[in-house]
Design a protein around this motif. Structure first.
Motif, PDB file in Angstrom:
ATOM      1  N   MET A   1      -7.436  10.823  46.838  1.00  0.00           N
ATOM      2  CA  MET A   1      -8.298  10.142  47.786  1.00  0.00           C
ATOM      3  C   MET A   1      -7.895  11.289  48.854  1.00  0.00           C
ATOM      4  N   PRO A   2      -7.636  12.069  48.706  1.00  0.00           N
ATOM      5  CA  PRO A   2      -7.565  12.938  49.991  1.00  0.00           C
ATOM      6  C   PRO A   2      -7.715  12.885  51.249  1.00  0.00           C
ATOM      7  N   GLY A   3      -7.799  12.920  52.532  1.00  0.00           N
ATOM      8  CA  GLY A   3      -8.469  12.905  53.756  1.00  0.00           C
ATOM      9  C   GLY A   3      -9.771  11.840  53.960  1.00  0.00           C
ATOM     10  N   LYS A   4      -9.281  11.127  53.490  1.00  0.00           N
ATOM     11  CA  LYS A   4      -9.906   9.576  53.133  1.00  0.00           C
ATOM     12  C   LYS A   4      -9.669   8.611  53.665  1.00  0.00           C
ATOM     13  N   TRP A   5      -9.812   7.636  54.540  1.00  0.00           N
ATOM     14  CA  TRP A   5      -8.902   6.473  55.035  1.00  0.00           C
ATOM     15  C   TRP A   5      -9.265   5.650  55.246  1.00  0.00           C
ATOM     16  N   LEU A   6     -10.697   5.648  54.830  1.00  0.00           N
ATOM     17  CA  LEU A   6     -11.690   4.038  54.710  1.00  0.00           C
ATOM     18  C   LEU A   6     -12.254   4.530  53.406  1.00  0.00           C
ATOM     19  N   PHE A   7     -11.921   2.296  53.236  1.00  0.00           N
ATOM     20  CA  PHE A   7     -11.943   2.421  51.486  1.00  0.00           C
ATOM     21  C   PHE A   7     -13.342   1.176  51.504  1.00  0.00           C
ATOM     22  N   PHE A   8     -14.778   0.692  50.739  1.00  0.00           N
ATOM     23  CA  PHE A   8     -15.090  -1.010  50.839  1.00  0.00           C
ATOM     24  C   PHE A   8     -13.767  -1.049  49.294  1.00  0.00           C
ATOM     25  N   PHE A   9     -14.173  -2.616  49.052  1.00  0.00           N
ATOM     26  CA  PHE A   9     -13.124  -3.262  48.280  1.00  0.00           C
ATOM     27  C   PHE A   9     -13.447  -2.286  46.990  1.00  0.00           C
ATOM     28  N   ASN A  10     -14.877  -1.757  46.590  1.00  0.00           N
ATOM     29  CA  ASN A  10     -14.883  -1.585  45.460  1.00  0.00           C
ATOM     30  C   ASN A  10     -14.610  -0.246  45.166  1.00  0.00           C
ATOM     31  N   GLU A  11     -14.374   1.182  46.221  1.00  0.00           N
ATOM     32  CA  GLU A  11     -13.732   2.076  45.684  1.00  0.00           C
ATOM     33  C   GLU A  11     -11.746   1.901  45.657  1.00  0.00           C
ATOM     34  N   LEU A  12     -11.417   0.424  45.483  1.00  0.00           N
ATOM     35  CA  LEU A  12     -10.171   0.243  45.158  1.00  0.00           C
ATOM     36  C   LEU A  12      -9.586  -0.434  44.253  1.00  0.00           C
TER      37      LEU A  12
END
Length: 344
Positions: A1-12
């Protein structure tokens, strides 16, 4: 997940601990497993690091700590002073504009998803190692500006008295690699608490132990009140109950929360029905099974206004790695020091 720092729970998923911390990674795993998790999103450890560096907070903290010399704070009063000053440094810093805009835009997206233009949310810390009670949670936060403000306050709580004291007692650095933040929809709780899928004191794997109180569950997690305790035999489902007097509860205000008196007529009433106890047990065992039979310590909430079939939510789970009687002497000493610091 390079460069990304905000994730909705379904992305984790659970493997993302080093990205967003344990709590957020577990909430993502549970969301993807179909468990009843309130919707929300997570901020990564990287964005904490960027804030601390770009705001100048890291350098100010280092300069301040030099006054204590190489050994750092040594007395209780010095721990308290250090915590107060460092938290003021962190919380005085403005959020970089681009970070603030991303947080606000995704808060509004969560509001739209839930059908509420000013959705009440909780901001919760999410470290890479479990430190129950060391960092702070902020409940019933409404509006995009307040969400940004309370993300910074969660970051500041990395330097709470108990967290800072715990690191120093264990001879760990004052600075940490980072901490994640969970921003999730608040549940308007009628009752809440914790559940352990093995006895937390004896280690008995045949018992589920539930602790519960009226209102929000922060008083149970923090240890500020004596909750009801239910011990359930996994095989027979026999319930042993200890109903304590519950004089205070944590409830919503317009913004934030407050400790208020529990109505006299329900202070000595069990706050979960037997059916609700069994439903918490079923959810606990379902989560334990999902994790391959590894015992779980989970936090749950019963929503006040939803039908019984849909009103139980899971807001955190973590593996139980040790029970109370198996702590090492050094761990117990560290715990005693942290509790002593926190009580000042």
């Amino acid at each position: 997940m390079p460069g990304k720092w905000l994730f909705f729970f379904n992305e984790l998923r659970g493997k993302d601990i080093e990205v967003v911390g344990k709590k957020c990674a577990n909430l993502g795993e549970m969301t993807n497993a179909g468990m009843p998790v309130p919707p929300g999103f997570a901020l990564s450890l990287d964005v904490y690091q960027r804030f601390m560096k770009e705001s100048g907070a890291n350098e100010e903290i280092r300069q301040y700590l030099r006054k204590f010399g190489e050994e750092g704070p040594l007395s209780y009063s010095q721990y308290n002073e250090a915590s107060k000053v460092i938290r003021e440094i962190v919380e005085s810093k403005p959020m970089p504009q681009d970070i603030a805009e991303v947080i606000k835009n995704n808060y509004w997206k969560l509001c739209e998803q839930c059908g509420n233009q000013e959705l009440p949310v909780a901001t919760r810390s999410s470290g890479t190692v479990s430190m129950p009670g060391a960092y702070e949670t902020y409940l019933n936060i409404r509006g995009a500006e307040d969400v940004v403000k309370h993300v910074i306050k969660v970051w500041g709580s990395v330097f709470s008295v108990q967290a800072l004291g715990g690191r120093m007692v264990k001879k760990q650095p004052v600075e940490i690699p980072g901490i994640g933040v969970a921003v999730l929809k608040m549940v308007n709780a009628r009752a809440a608490g914790v559940a352990f899928t093995k006895h937390p004191n004896t280690g008995d794997p045949n018992k589920v132990v539930i602790e519960a109180t009226w209102g929000l569950g922060e008083s149970v997690v923090s240890g500020n009140m004596s909750p009801d305790r239910y011990i359930i035999n996994k095989k027979t489902r026999e319930i042993t109950k200890k109903i304590n007097t519950k004089t205070k509860q944590v409830v919503y205000k317009d913004k934030g929360t407050a400790y208020v008196d529990v109505p006299t007529e329900i202070q000595n009433v069990q706050c979960l029905t037997d059916d609700e106890i069994n439903r918490v047990v079923e959810l606990s065992l379902k989560v334990e099974k999902y994790y391959g039979g590894v015992a779980q310590d989970m936090e749950w909430v019963i929503e006040n206004s939803l039908p019984e079939s849909d009103n139980l939510f899971l807001v955190q789970t973590r593996n139980i790695t040790k029970t109370g009687e198996y702590k090492s002497s050094s761990e117990m000493l560290a715990d005693m020091m942290v509790k002593r610091l926190f009580s000042l």
